[in-house]
Every structure is written in structure tokens, then in C-alpha cells.
Design a protein around this motif. Structure first.
Motif, short mmCIF file in Angstrom:
data_model
loop_
_atom_site.label_atom_id
_atom_site.label_comp_id
_atom_site.label_asym_id
_atom_site.label_seq_id
_atom_site.Cartn_x
_atom_site.Cartn_y
_atom_site.Cartn_z
N SER A 175 48.42 50.90 56.30
CA SER A 175 47.52 49.75 56.31
C SER A 175 48.01 48.75 55.29
N GLY A 176 48.82 47.79 55.74
CA GLY A 176 49.30 46.75 54.84
C GLY A 176 48.71 45.40 55.16
N GLU A 177 47.61 45.37 55.93
CA GLU A 177 47.05 44.12 56.41
C GLU A 177 46.04 43.50 55.46
N ALA A 178 45.56 44.25 54.48
CA ALA A 178 44.54 43.72 53.57
C ALA A 178 45.12 42.56 52.77
N PRO A 179 44.41 41.43 52.68
CA PRO A 179 44.91 40.29 51.89
C PRO A 179 45.15 40.68 50.44
N LEU A 180 46.14 40.06 49.85
CA LEU A 180 46.51 40.40 48.48
C LEU A 180 45.37 40.10 47.51
N LEU A 181 44.66 39.00 47.72
CA LEU A 181 43.58 38.65 46.81
C LEU A 181 42.42 39.64 46.90
N ASP A 182 42.25 40.28 48.05
CA ASP A 182 41.26 41.35 48.14
C ASP A 182 41.63 42.50 47.20
N ILE A 183 42.89 42.89 47.23
CA ILE A 183 43.36 43.98 46.38
C ILE A 183 43.25 43.59 44.90
N VAL A 184 43.59 42.34 44.59
CA VAL A 184 43.48 41.87 43.20
C VAL A 184 42.03 41.92 42.73
N ALA A 185 41.10 41.55 43.61
CA ALA A 185 39.69 41.58 43.24
C ALA A 185 39.21 43.01 43.02
N TYR A 186 39.56 43.92 43.94
CA TYR A 186 39.14 45.31 43.78
C TYR A 186 39.70 45.91 42.49
N ALA A 187 40.95 45.60 42.19
CA ALA A 187 41.56 46.13 40.96
C ALA A 187 40.93 45.52 39.72
N GLY A 188 40.48 44.27 39.80
CA GLY A 188 39.91 43.61 38.64
C GLY A 188 38.55 44.15 38.22
N TYR A 189 37.86 44.84 39.13
CA TYR A 189 36.57 45.43 38.75
C TYR A 189 36.73 46.53 37.70
N THR A 190 37.97 46.93 37.44
CA THR A 190 38.23 47.93 36.40
C THR A 190 37.68 47.49 35.05
N PHE A 191 37.75 46.20 34.77
CA PHE A 191 37.39 45.71 33.44
C PHE A 191 35.88 45.67 33.21
N THR A 192 35.08 45.80 34.26
CA THR A 192 33.63 45.87 34.04
C THR A 192 33.26 47.15 33.29
N GLY A 193 33.81 48.27 33.74
CA GLY A 193 33.55 49.53 33.04
C GLY A 193 34.18 49.57 31.66
N LEU A 194 35.36 48.99 31.52
CA LEU A 194 36.01 48.95 30.21
C LEU A 194 35.19 48.15 29.21
N CYS A 195 34.61 47.05 29.65
CA CYS A 195 33.77 46.26 28.74
C CYS A 195 32.58 47.07 28.25
N LEU A 196 31.97 47.83 29.14
CA LEU A 196 30.83 48.66 28.75
C LEU A 196 31.25 49.73 27.74
N ALA A 197 32.39 50.36 27.98
CA ALA A 197 32.86 51.41 27.07
C ALA A 197 33.22 50.84 25.70
N ILE A 198 33.90 49.70 25.66
CA ILE A 198 34.29 49.11 24.38
C ILE A 198 33.06 48.59 23.63
N LEU A 199 32.09 48.04 24.37
CA LEU A 199 30.85 47.60 23.73
C LEU A 199 30.12 48.78 23.10
N GLY A 200 30.10 49.92 23.80
CA GLY A 200 29.50 51.11 23.22
C GLY A 200 30.22 51.57 21.97
N LYS A 201 31.53 51.42 21.94
CA LYS A 201 32.29 51.80 20.75
C LYS A 201 32.00 50.87 19.58
N ILE A 202 31.72 49.60 19.87
CA ILE A 202 31.39 48.65 18.81
C ILE A 202 30.00 48.95 18.24
#
Length: 270
Positions: A175-202
């Protein structure tokens, strides 16, 4: 002394003999040139039209319209964050909503579909990640502009690694038909959880060791659900065992990636 071929012996010039054009010759010449010009013009327009249509179809196929990913509102942002942070509580379907546009089916923008990818949340989360990382370095007495630049590079590299992981997985599954910006968006959601974890560490240092595994697990579930939807929509032949193994690999790969990005230090590599 020399004889001029254009004069008679008596010195009388000979009038030039030019062939008189006939109306039939002009007619045939004009008709022939018109046919040639018309044929070449139509052929050229056909080639250029098909080429531009091919280029536009491939651009829209792989890159989509960037404006599409920023059609969001407050309600969408709140609901999307709930889906990303608590994917197991999402009781609705994971299928994107389509609508007919110009004789073909297109996906509705994020403002009308909670399952549509967007770039607003990933970009805001990435910026927040860099800011929170800088605050954490400041609390540790290690802040410097150079360290903040390295954190930006580290976050960008982690984003690209996540994009590569998802794209290679889709390609390996056929399956190589998914638009590249879709994949970029899905991968970018990684930082939502990271923000929560770093905020907890602060706020409270030891909560980081609880929030980090939690956010890794939630991101893994979210990506598995999302990739399964993409695969079911686009893959013609479905190999359940192979697909399940690769989806599990995506989920497990979140743990080392989160640990690496969540380790805020002066040395950006570790």
C-alpha cells in the motif's frame, strides 16, 4: 568585354521570367499548411494536456492539498487529542468520511471528520515539545541556544524516522497510495504524548516514568488502528499474519523512539 546573360546582344535587357501563381496552387498551399498547423496544434495540445493531467493527478495523489490539513476548529482539536491520547476509548468507527467532488470521491476535511489527519496539532505539538524541552534544560541549569537548536534537530529527525517507519511499512504491505502529508500528519501526533510526558517531568519528576510508557502505548494503539484502516481501504490482497506482525512492530517501535525523544539532555544524540 564580358557578356551579361540578362541582356540581349543589342543592349536591350531581357525581362525576368517569373512563373505566375495560379489560384489552385495558392488554394492547395493554404489548405495544406492549415491542415499541418491544425494537426500539429491538436496533437501538441493532446500531449500537453495529458502530461499536465498526469502530473496533477500524481501530485494530488501523493501530496494532496496542504490547506486541507489546516481546516480545523476548537472542537476538532479537543476530540482529536482525546482520540490520540485515549484511543481505546474511541467508540466510533475509524473510517474516514467521503463526499463526491467533481465526479469523484474525496475525503472530508478534518473539521468535519475526526478521523481525518491534520497538520495543525502535529506542528503545535512539535513547537510545544521544543519549548518544554528548553524549560526542562533551564531547570537543570543546562540551557543554551545551541542546546535548543540541537533539540529542534533531534525532534525533526525523530519525526522523519517515524514517517519513514510508517511509509516503509505501508510499502512492504503493498500500500503505497497514501498521500505523503497524511503519513507526516500521523507521525507528527507523536509529539502530543511527548509533551505530556515532559510536562509531567517538569511538574513532578517521577510522573515521567509513568506517563512515558502510557503515551508510548497509546500512540502505538492509535497508529495500529490508523494503519489498519489505511490498509483495509487500499490493499487489494490481505495477508492477515504478515499485516499483524508489521502492525505489532509499529507499536513496539514507539517505545525506543519515545525514550530517545523524551531524553532531554545537552547531547541530542542520546
Amino acid at each position: 568585354m564580358y557578356n551579361n546573360p540578362a541582356t540581349q546582344p543589342g543592349g536591350v535587357p531581357i525581362p525576368p521570367t517569373n512563373p505566375q501563381p495560379t489560384p489552385f496552387g495558392n488554394t492547395f498551399y493554404g489548405a495544406g499548411s492549415g491542415l499541418i498547423r491544425g494537426g500539429l496544434g491538436a496533437y501538441g495540445e493532446k500531449i500537453l494536456g495529458s502530461s499536465s493531467e498526469y502530473v496533477q493527478s500524481n501530485i494530488s495523489r501523493y501530496f494532496s492539498d496542504p490547506q486541507y490539513y489546516f481546516q480545523v476548529n476548537d472542537q476538532y482539536v479537543r476530540n482529536k487529542l482525546k482520540v490520540v491520547m485515549f484511543p481505546f476509548l474511541h467508540r466510533g468507527h475509524w473510517t474516514r468520511i467521503t463526499e463526491p467532488v467533481g465526479g469523484r470521491l474525496s475525503y472530508k476535511p478534518p473539521i468535519y471528520d475526526i478521523n481525518a489527519p491534520d497538520l495543525y496539532i502535529p506542528l503545535m505539538a512539535f513547537g510545544t515539545y521544543v519549548v518544554l524541552a528548553g524549560v526542562l534544560l533551564g531547570l537543570q541549569g543546562k540551557f543554551s541556544p545551541e542546546a535548543l537548536n540541537w533539540l529542534f534537530v533531534k525532534g525533526s529527525l525523530g519525526w522523519c524516522m517515524q514517517v519513514g517507519l510508517l511509509k516503509v511499512t505501508l510499502l512492504s504491505l503493498g500500500s503505497g497510495e497514501a498521500p505523503l502529508l497524511d503519513i507526516v500528519a500521523y507521525a507528527g501526533y507523536t509529539f502530543t504524548g511527548l509533551c505530556l510526558a515532559i510536562l509531567g517531568k517538569i511538574v513532578l519528576r517521577y510522573t515521567y516514568f509513568v506517563l512515558m510508557p502510557w503515551t508510548c502505548l497509546c500512540m502505538g494503539i492509535f497508529l495500529v488502528k490508523t494503519m489498519k484502516r489505511v490498509l483495509f481501504a487500499e490493499v487489494r490482497s490481505y495477508d492477515s499474519s504478515r499485516h499483524h506482525y508489521l502492525l505489532i512492530f509499529i507499536a513496539l517501535a514507539q517505545f525506543p523512539l519515545f525514550m530517545w525523544l523524551g531524553n532531554i539532555s545537552v547531547n541530542w544524540l542520546f
